[in-house]
Motif scaffolding. Structure first.
Motif, PDB file in Angstrom:
ATOM      1  N   THR A 283       0.860  -1.174   0.000  1.00 39.77           N
ATOM      2  CA  THR A 283       0.000   0.000   0.000  1.00 39.77           C
ATOM      3  C   THR A 283       0.897   1.225   0.000  1.00 39.77           C
ATOM      4  N   LEU A 284       0.622   2.130  -0.910  1.00 38.75           N
ATOM      5  CA  LEU A 284       1.366   3.383  -0.996  1.00 38.75           C
ATOM      6  C   LEU A 284       0.415   4.513  -0.629  1.00 38.75           C
TER       7      LEU A 284
ATOM      8  N   GLU B  20       5.101  10.402  -6.835  1.00 39.47           N
ATOM      9  CA  GLU B  20       5.129   9.915  -8.217  1.00 39.47           C
ATOM     10  C   GLU B  20       6.323   8.992  -8.438  1.00 39.47           C
ATOM     11  N   VAL B  21       7.478   9.385  -7.926  1.00 38.63           N
ATOM     12  CA  VAL B  21       8.680   8.557  -8.051  1.00 38.63           C
ATOM     13  C   VAL B  21       8.486   7.248  -7.286  1.00 38.63           C
ATOM     14  N   ALA B  22       7.945   7.334  -6.079  1.00 41.17           N
ATOM     15  CA  ALA B  22       7.706   6.135  -5.274  1.00 41.17           C
ATOM     16  C   ALA B  22       6.767   5.178  -5.984  1.00 41.17           C
ATOM     17  N   GLU B  23       5.701   5.699  -6.591  1.00 38.15           N
ATOM     18  CA  GLU B  23       4.761   4.822  -7.281  1.00 38.15           C
ATOM     19  C   GLU B  23       5.411   4.135  -8.479  1.00 38.15           C
ATOM     20  N   GLU B  24       6.280   4.822  -9.182  1.00 41.42           N
ATOM     21  CA  GLU B  24       6.988   4.192 -10.304  1.00 41.42           C
ATOM     22  C   GLU B  24       7.816   3.007  -9.821  1.00 41.42           C
ATOM     23  N   ILE B  25       8.511   3.189  -8.696  1.00 42.12           N
ATOM     24  CA  ILE B  25       9.354   2.124  -8.148  1.00 42.12           C
ATOM     25  C   ILE B  25       8.492   0.971  -7.646  1.00 42.12           C
ATOM     26  N   VAL B  26       7.443   1.282  -6.899  1.00 42.42           N
ATOM     27  CA  VAL B  26       6.543   0.249  -6.384  1.00 42.42           C
ATOM     28  C   VAL B  26       5.926  -0.535  -7.540  1.00 42.42           C
ATOM     29  N   ALA B  27       5.458   0.164  -8.554  1.00 43.95           N
ATOM     30  CA  ALA B  27       4.838  -0.496  -9.700  1.00 43.95           C
ATOM     31  C   ALA B  27       5.829  -1.425 -10.399  1.00 43.95           C
ATOM     32  N   ALA B  28       7.047  -0.972 -10.585  1.00 42.90           N
ATOM     33  CA  ALA B  28       8.057  -1.780 -11.273  1.00 42.90           C
ATOM     34  C   ALA B  28       8.412  -3.024 -10.470  1.00 42.90           C
ATOM     35  N   VAL B  29       8.650  -2.860  -9.173  1.00 41.82           N
ATOM     36  CA  VAL B  29       9.022  -4.002  -8.332  1.00 41.82           C
ATOM     37  C   VAL B  29       7.865  -4.991  -8.235  1.00 41.82           C
TER      38      VAL B  29
ATOM     39  N   SER C 112       0.762  -7.336  -6.170  1.00 38.53           N
ATOM     40  CA  SER C 112      -0.166  -6.233  -6.414  1.00 38.53           C
ATOM     41  C   SER C 112       0.103  -5.115  -5.415  1.00 38.53           C
ATOM     42  N   TYR C 113      -0.340  -3.925  -5.802  1.00 38.78           N
ATOM     43  CA  TYR C 113      -0.225  -2.771  -4.903  1.00 38.78           C
ATOM     44  C   TYR C 113      -1.444  -1.896  -5.085  1.00 38.78           C
TER      45      TYR C 113
END
Length: 80
Positions: free
Chosen positions: A6-7, A17-26, A33-34
């Motif tokens: 969960t973000l 925005e940067v955090a979501e890119e990293i979370v999505a990629a990982v 899922s996130y």
């Protein structure tokens, strides 16, 4: 299936925005899922996290805030 990550985020937040890119990629890499929760939609979340967004939780436990380290997130999702 419930999201493992969960973000907690805010609109127009560059770090978010940067955090979501990293979370999505990982999460995509590991088949996990996130979900993104906007704290401004909830007064309690806003009070709790306003100075720390983005905040990430893994399996219901706080993992990081401000920045997401991809290797650390990967390790947490792998159980290590």
């Amino acid at each position: 299936m419930a999201a493992r990550v969960t973000l907690y985020s805010r609109p127009d937040c560059h770090l978010c925005e940067v955090a979501e890119e990293i979370v999505a990629a990982v999460c995509a890499e590991l088949g996990e899922s996130y979900e993104v929760v906007l704290i401004d939609d909830d007064p309690e979340l806003q009070r709790r996290f306003t100075d720390e967004v983005p905040v990430t939780f893994v399996d219901g436990r706080q993992h990081d805030f401000w920045r997401v380290d991809a290797d650390r997130l990967r390790a947490a999702l792998r159980g290590g």
